[in-house]
Design a protein around this motif. Structure first.
Motif, PDB file in Angstrom:
ATOM      1  N   VAL A 166       0.845  -1.195   0.000  1.00  0.00           N
ATOM      2  CA  VAL A 166       0.000   0.000   0.000  1.00  0.00           C
ATOM      3  C   VAL A 166       0.879   1.244   0.000  1.00  0.00           C
ATOM      4  N   ARG A 167       0.543   2.189  -0.869  1.00  0.00           N
ATOM      5  CA  ARG A 167       1.319   3.431  -0.937  1.00  0.00           C
ATOM      6  C   ARG A 167       0.510   4.661  -0.554  1.00  0.00           C
ATOM      7  N   GLN A 168      -0.804   4.464  -0.346  1.00  0.00           N
ATOM      8  CA  GLN A 168      -1.637   5.596   0.110  1.00  0.00           C
ATOM      9  C   GLN A 168      -2.302   5.198   1.419  1.00  0.00           C
TER      10      GLN A 168
ATOM     11  N   GLU B 170      16.788  11.930  -2.610  1.00  0.00           N
ATOM     12  CA  GLU B 170      17.511  10.823  -3.269  1.00  0.00           C
ATOM     13  C   GLU B 170      16.684  10.241  -4.413  1.00  0.00           C
ATOM     14  N   GLU B 171      15.373  10.074  -4.183  1.00  0.00           N
ATOM     15  CA  GLU B 171      14.527   9.469  -5.209  1.00  0.00           C
ATOM     16  C   GLU B 171      14.453  10.339  -6.464  1.00  0.00           C
ATOM     17  N   ARG B 172      14.478  11.665  -6.257  1.00  0.00           N
ATOM     18  CA  ARG B 172      14.419  12.568  -7.415  1.00  0.00           C
ATOM     19  C   ARG B 172      15.617  12.297  -8.322  1.00  0.00           C
TER      20      ARG B 172
ATOM     21  N   SER C  70      17.269   9.553  -8.443  1.00  0.00           N
ATOM     22  CA  SER C  70      17.111   8.205  -9.010  1.00  0.00           C
ATOM     23  C   SER C  70      16.173   8.221 -10.212  1.00  0.00           C
ATOM     24  N   TYR C  71      14.974   8.815 -10.020  1.00  0.00           N
ATOM     25  CA  TYR C  71      13.986   8.804 -11.110  1.00  0.00           C
ATOM     26  C   TYR C  71      14.407   9.722 -12.257  1.00  0.00           C
ATOM     27  N   ASP C  72      15.254  10.724 -11.960  1.00  0.00           N
ATOM     28  CA  ASP C  72      15.725  11.622 -13.025  1.00  0.00           C
ATOM     29  C   ASP C  72      16.851  11.001 -13.844  1.00  0.00           C
TER      30      ASP C  72
ATOM     31  N   GLU D 250      16.189   0.981 -18.290  1.00  0.00           N
ATOM     32  CA  GLU D 250      15.746  -0.418 -18.080  1.00  0.00           C
ATOM     33  C   GLU D 250      14.999  -0.560 -16.740  1.00  0.00           C
ATOM     34  N   TRP D 251      15.573   0.032 -15.705  1.00  0.00           N
ATOM     35  CA  TRP D 251      14.969  -0.050 -14.360  1.00  0.00           C
ATOM     36  C   TRP D 251      13.650   0.734 -14.338  1.00  0.00           C
ATOM     37  N   LEU D 252      13.659   1.913 -14.951  1.00  0.00           N
ATOM     38  CA  LEU D 252      12.425   2.717 -14.967  1.00  0.00           C
ATOM     39  C   LEU D 252      11.309   1.968 -15.693  1.00  0.00           C
TER      40      LEU D 252
ATOM     41  N   ALA E 222      10.976  -1.266 -15.757  1.00  0.00           N
ATOM     42  CA  ALA E 222      10.512  -2.322 -14.844  1.00  0.00           C
ATOM     43  C   ALA E 222       9.534  -1.749 -13.825  1.00  0.00           C
ATOM     44  N   LEU E 223       9.755  -0.490 -13.436  1.00  0.00           N
ATOM     45  CA  LEU E 223       8.909   0.125 -12.409  1.00  0.00           C
ATOM     46  C   LEU E 223       7.614   0.711 -12.967  1.00  0.00           C
ATOM     47  N   ARG E 224       7.578   0.976 -14.271  1.00  0.00           N
ATOM     48  CA  ARG E 224       6.422   1.699 -14.848  1.00  0.00           C
ATOM     49  C   ARG E 224       5.077   1.069 -14.475  1.00  0.00           C
ATOM     50  N   PRO E 225       4.921  -0.262 -14.569  1.00  0.00           N
ATOM     51  CA  PRO E 225       3.607  -0.844 -14.232  1.00  0.00           C
ATOM     52  C   PRO E 225       3.200  -0.678 -12.770  1.00  0.00           C
ATOM     53  N   LEU E 226       4.173  -0.300 -11.923  1.00  0.00           N
ATOM     54  CA  LEU E 226       3.857  -0.134 -10.503  1.00  0.00           C
ATOM     55  C   LEU E 226       3.432   1.289 -10.181  1.00  0.00           C
ATOM     56  N   GLY E 227       3.682   2.205 -11.102  1.00  0.00           N
ATOM     57  CA  GLY E 227       3.235   3.586 -10.902  1.00  0.00           C
ATOM     58  C   GLY E 227       3.998   4.336  -9.822  1.00  0.00           C
ATOM     59  N   THR E 228       5.193   3.902  -9.464  1.00  0.00           N
ATOM     60  CA  THR E 228       5.944   4.611  -8.417  1.00  0.00           C
ATOM     61  C   THR E 228       6.620   5.857  -8.994  1.00  0.00           C
ATOM     62  N   ASP E 229       6.856   6.822  -8.130  1.00  0.00           N
ATOM     63  CA  ASP E 229       7.633   7.993  -8.533  1.00  0.00           C
ATOM     64  C   ASP E 229       8.378   8.532  -7.309  1.00  0.00           C
ATOM     65  N   GLU E 230       8.947   9.726  -7.457  1.00  0.00           N
ATOM     66  CA  GLU E 230       9.809  10.245  -6.380  1.00  0.00           C
ATOM     67  C   GLU E 230       9.025  10.891  -5.235  1.00  0.00           C
ATOM     68  N   ILE E 231       7.708  10.996  -5.374  1.00  0.00           N
ATOM     69  CA  ILE E 231       6.909  11.617  -4.308  1.00  0.00           C
ATOM     70  C   ILE E 231       6.498  10.510  -3.329  1.00  0.00           C
ATOM     71  N   LYS E 232       6.839  10.700  -2.065  1.00  0.00           N
ATOM     72  CA  LYS E 232       6.659   9.632  -1.077  1.00  0.00           C
ATOM     73  C   LYS E 232       5.774  10.081   0.088  1.00  0.00           C
ATOM     74  N   PRO E 233       4.484  10.362  -0.197  1.00  0.00           N
ATOM     75  CA  PRO E 233       3.594  10.849   0.862  1.00  0.00           C
ATOM     76  C   PRO E 233       3.427   9.860   2.015  1.00  0.00           C
TER      77      PRO E 233
ATOM     78  N   VAL F 116       7.231  -1.812   1.779  1.00  0.00           N
ATOM     79  CA  VAL F 116       8.688  -1.837   1.966  1.00  0.00           C
ATOM     80  C   VAL F 116       9.276  -0.764   1.062  1.00  0.00           C
ATOM     81  N   HIS F 117       9.776   0.286   1.676  1.00  0.00           N
ATOM     82  CA  HIS F 117      10.355   1.386   0.912  1.00  0.00           C
ATOM     83  C   HIS F 117      11.866   1.349   1.117  1.00  0.00           C
ATOM     84  N   THR F 118      12.591   1.396   0.008  1.00  0.00           N
ATOM     85  CA  THR F 118      14.050   1.324   0.086  1.00  0.00           C
ATOM     86  C   THR F 118      14.668   2.510  -0.643  1.00  0.00           C
ATOM     87  N   PRO F 119      14.638   3.688  -0.005  1.00  0.00           N
ATOM     88  CA  PRO F 119      15.306   4.825  -0.649  1.00  0.00           C
ATOM     89  C   PRO F 119      16.768   4.455  -0.835  1.00  0.00           C
TER      90      PRO F 119
HETATM   91  N1  IYR Z   1      13.462   3.024  -4.350  1.00  0.00           N
HETATM   92  C1  IYR Z   1      12.625   3.649  -5.364  1.00  0.00           C
HETATM   93  C2  IYR Z   1      12.539   2.841  -6.621  1.00  0.00           C
HETATM   94  C3  IYR Z   1      11.894   1.523  -6.515  1.00  0.00           C
HETATM   95  C4  IYR Z   1      12.628   0.407  -6.805  1.00  0.00           C
HETATM   96  C5  IYR Z   1      12.039  -0.825  -6.817  1.00  0.00           C
HETATM   97  I1  IYR Z   1      13.125  -2.447  -7.360  1.00  0.00           I
HETATM   98  C6  IYR Z   1      10.680  -0.969  -6.496  1.00  0.00           C
HETATM   99  O1  IYR Z   1      10.083  -2.222  -6.473  1.00  0.00           O
HETATM  100  C7  IYR Z   1       9.941   0.150  -6.200  1.00  0.00           C
HETATM  101  C8  IYR Z   1      10.548   1.385  -6.200  1.00  0.00           C
HETATM  102  C9  IYR Z   1      11.267   3.999  -4.798  1.00  0.00           C
HETATM  103  O2  IYR Z   1      10.991   3.691  -3.633  1.00  0.00           O
HETATM  104  O3  IYR Z   1      10.457   4.596  -5.494  1.00  0.00           O
END
Ligand code: IYR
Length: 233
Positions: free
Chosen positions: A48-50, A101-103, A105-107, A113-115, A117-128, A182-185
């Motif tokens: 969950v991200r929200q 840090e995420e900015r 990373s995403y920039d 390739e990594w971006l 892989a992440l596209r279907p998850l909808g993640t970005d640098e904003i971490k509310p 699980v957030h891993t900045p």
């Molecule tokens: N750490 C970044 C990017 C990220 C990396 C993986 I692998 C993920 O499964 C999800 C995010 C972030 O938290 O957005």
């Protein structure tokens, strides 16, 4: 070994002193029923991200951390520290540093390739979630321990041990009715400074805990089926 009031201290160099272990055997039909129920319940876990801002019972979180701390570990060294953060100022500081840090990373630091892989998850640098979730658990690995005379002693299989403990933490939180992420900045060095942790500790993950926001959305993911992940020989 059971949980006792006795405090753990390093057992390094002590002799092997086994004690009997005679748990009651679970009948097969009972095991089957429990396994099927657990499988179904774990199938409902979502990252969950929200989060809703509503508080969670902290004793649930403490019990989940206590469950995580029952994890097996290399040489039973239990190389983990769980920091439970509610303080809004500290969460704001963590969010600010993580988003910085995420900015980067995403920039571009992640690479195309990594971006992708992440596209279907909808993640970005904003971490509310770092400020919205009512609690954060920051998990640290203890890379080594210090003897009384200040000598450094290595911990073994730290990544594996802490990874297993975090898996058990997520299971306990989910089965207790909590949502988590699980957030891993990356890099995570700032967490040791912000949380004033000692030099032998290295941040492993930040785990916001709470209830999903009423308008929470998650990606439309499909899990691999059992026959895609299980090989029987
Ligand atoms: N750490 C970044 C990017 C990220 C990396 C993986 I692998 C993920 O499964 C999800 C995010 C972030 O938290 O957005």
């Amino acid at each position: 070994m059971t949980e006792t009031a006795e405090r753990w201290t390093p057992t390094h160099g002590e002799p092997y002193r086994p004690v009997p272990y005679r748990p009651a055997r679970t009948p097969a039909d009972e095991s089957l029923a429990r396994a099927a129920e657990l499988r179904a319940r774990m199938g409902l876990r979502r990252t969950v991200r929200q989060f809703a801002p509503d508080p969670v019972p902290l004793d649930v979180v403490r019990d989940a951390i206590a469950c995580a701390a029952t994890a097996p570990s290399g040489a039973h060294q239990q190389p983990w520290t769980f920091v439970l953060v509610q303080d809004p100022e500290i969460r704001r500081a963590i969010r600010e540093a993580a988003e910085h840090e995420e900015r980067v990373s995403y920039d571009g630091r992640l690479g195309e390739e990594w971006l992708e892989a992440l596209r279907p998850l909808g993640t970005d640098e904003i971490k509310p979630h770092l400020t919205d979730a009512p609690a954060l658990i920051v998990v640290f690995q203890q890379r080594y321990w210090l003897g009384d005379d200040g000598t450094k002693h290595k911990h073994y299989y730290v990544d594996e041990s802490v990874g297993i403990a975090v898996g058990m933490l997520l299971t306990a939180l989910h089965l207790s009715g909590m949502a988590a992420l699980v957030h891993t900045p990356s890099p995570m060095r700032f967490l040791r400074e912000v949380l004033d942790r000692p030099e032998n500790e290295k941040a492993f993950a930040v785990i916001p805990v709470g209830h999903p926001a009423p308008d929470c959305q998650v990606p439309d993911l499909v899990r691999k089926s059992l026959d895609q992940v299980l090989v029987e020989i």
